[in-house]
Design a protein around this motif. Structure first.
Motif, short mmCIF file in Angstrom:
data_model
loop_
_atom_site.label_atom_id
_atom_site.label_comp_id
_atom_site.label_asym_id
_atom_site.label_seq_id
_atom_site.Cartn_x
_atom_site.Cartn_y
_atom_site.Cartn_z
N LEU A 1 6.09 0.19 5.38
CA LEU A 1 4.80 -0.20 4.84
C LEU A 1 4.39 0.80 3.76
N PRO A 2 3.59 0.42 2.78
CA PRO A 2 2.95 -0.88 2.65
C PRO A 2 3.93 -1.96 2.23
N THR B 1 0.45 7.87 5.60
CA THR B 1 0.96 9.23 5.79
C THR B 1 -0.20 10.21 5.86
N HIS C 1 11.25 11.42 2.58
CA HIS C 1 10.01 11.25 3.33
C HIS C 1 10.35 11.53 4.79
N ARG D 1 12.23 6.30 -0.83
CA ARG D 1 12.52 7.61 -0.22
C ARG D 1 12.62 7.53 1.31
N THR D 2 11.95 6.52 1.90
CA THR D 2 12.00 6.45 3.37
C THR D 2 13.43 6.19 3.85
C1 NCD Z 1 6.28 4.65 1.82
C2 NCD Z 1 6.20 5.77 0.83
O1 NCD Z 1 5.12 6.15 0.38
O2 NCD Z 1 7.27 6.29 0.57
N1 NCD Z 1 5.16 4.47 2.59
C3 NCD Z 1 4.89 5.29 3.66
O3 NCD Z 1 4.68 6.46 3.53
N2 NCD Z 1 4.89 4.72 4.86
C4 NCD Z 1 6.92 3.42 1.34
C5 NCD Z 1 6.47 2.76 0.05
O4 NCD Z 1 5.60 3.24 -0.67
O5 NCD Z 1 7.05 1.71 -0.25
#
Ligand code: NCD
Length: 348
Positions: free
Chosen positions: A272-273, A58, A135, A172-173
């Motif tokens: 990810l991760p 991000t 997110h 959160r995603t």
């Molecule tokens: C995620 C996050 O930080 O919410 N990663 C991201 O930003 N792509 C997912 C996670 O940490 O599992």
């Protein structure tokens, strides 16, 4: 609706029309993201990235996107190196930083922090992840990826069967993604998780109120069957370190499971991760050669989508078409042989 000057704290902000406008702008900006063209529509603008929690994608992709548009970036990572460690309030930090930049991207382990920060600033704040909350920029790039992946099969998003699997409670995603996918029509959304890690009820109700079918499953073996999309997520252990929760190796999305239950034309994504340590029950690396695995096309899509968002929030979206020109430097082919067939314009 115009995004100009808005905070982007939640996916609630977007409607389908706005999403599709962002897809078109992200398409236009893809050659810029790939170092083939230049579009300096944010020349002179400064972005501050404030990350109070771990991040690779991000932070780096937001910074890359802003730089690719000709803007500059200042950045601070970790509360321990900021004046917050000396007792400064988030509101004071916010007011101060807003005098240094034109836009803030912020990540914080507490859900309320980004709202508190936005209330004290006079520049747009983009939520780069707030605790187990949301997110939104990840959800935007996930939607852009889905749109592109389904387009390869001549399909749209309406009417699809989507399986979200893993830690749906703390991830959160998937919360932000639920708000965006449900802007489409006639979906079946299968939430595959052990009961304590299930999708928050409010989001299930939102999906139902928008006319979609919800199915709950605690067995990937059946939950992933016939899905057009498998969206796997990581167990968010940092959000419940004090109480172990059930999560068996059934939840490892690996080659054996995918070859047993997934469609030949399924799309497999993950924000990810992924946890690739031995014994973790996450998306497995033995799928890396499987063309259904879209995870790196997904991370690549983060640059043009975040460029589209920044240009829109800073009122520069309309300047993009006239600002595009060829890049003046050499960059090797963007895609390797494995990825090339998946890019609509592989020559880019
Ligand atoms: C995620 C996050 O930080 O919410 N990663 C991201 O930003 N792509 C997912 C996670 O940490 O599992």
């Amino acid at each position: 609706m115009s995004l100009t000057g808005k905070h982007v704290l939640s996916s609630d902000l977007f409607d389908r029309e706005e999403l599709e406008r962002l897809f078109a702008l992200a398409d236009l900006l893809t050659p810029v993201a790939r170092g083939r063209q230049v579009a300096r529509v944010l020349e002179g603008a400064v972005m501050a990235s404030l990350f109070f929690e771990a991040s690779t994608r991000t932070r780096l992709s937001c910074e890359s996107a802003f730089l690719r548009l000709g803007g500059g970036v200042i950045s601070s990572t970790g509360a321990e190196i900021m004046s917050i460690a000396k007792g400064e309030s988030l509101a004071d930090t916010s007011r101060v930083v807003s005098g240094y930049c034109d836009l803030v991207v912020m990540r914080h382990p507490e859900e309320a922090a980004v709202h508190e920060f936005a209330a004290a600033t006079h520049v747009p704040v983009i939520n780069g992840g707030n605790g187990a909350g949301e997110h939104p920029t990840q959800a935007l790039l996930d939607m852009f990826t889905l749109h592109q992946e389904f387009a390869r099969f001549g399909r749209g998003l309406d009417g699809r069967r989507l399986a979200l699997v893993g830690d749906l409670r703390h991830g959160r995603t998937v919360h932000s993604l639920m708000k965006l996918v449900t802007l489409y029509e006639d979906l079946t959304i299968v939430c595959v998780a052990p009961e304590p890690l299930g999708m928050p009820v409010g989001l299930l109700e939102l999906a139902e109120s928008r006319g979609h079918r919800i199915e709950l499953s605690d067995r990937p073996e059946t939950g992933l069957k016939d899905a057009d999309l498998v969206y796997a997520t990581r167990l968010q252990t940092e959000r419940f370190a004090d109480r172990p929760l059930p999560y068996s190796d059934e939840f490892r999305v690996d080659r054996a499971l995918v070859s047993r239950v997934c469609r030949e034309d399924a799309v497999i994504m993950h924000p990810l991760p992924r946890d690739s340590r031995p014994g973790s029950n996450d998306l497995a690396t033995d799928l890396n050669q499987d063309p259904r695995l879209a995870i790196f096309r997904q991370t690549d899509a983060g640059i043009p989508m975040r460029m589209a968002l920044f240009a829109s929030v800073l009122g520069a979206a309309e300047a993009v078409p006239g600002a595009l020109r060829p890049a003046g430097w050499y960059r090797p082919d963007y895609t390797g042989p494995d990825d090339a067939p998946f890019y609509r314009n592989a020559a880019l």
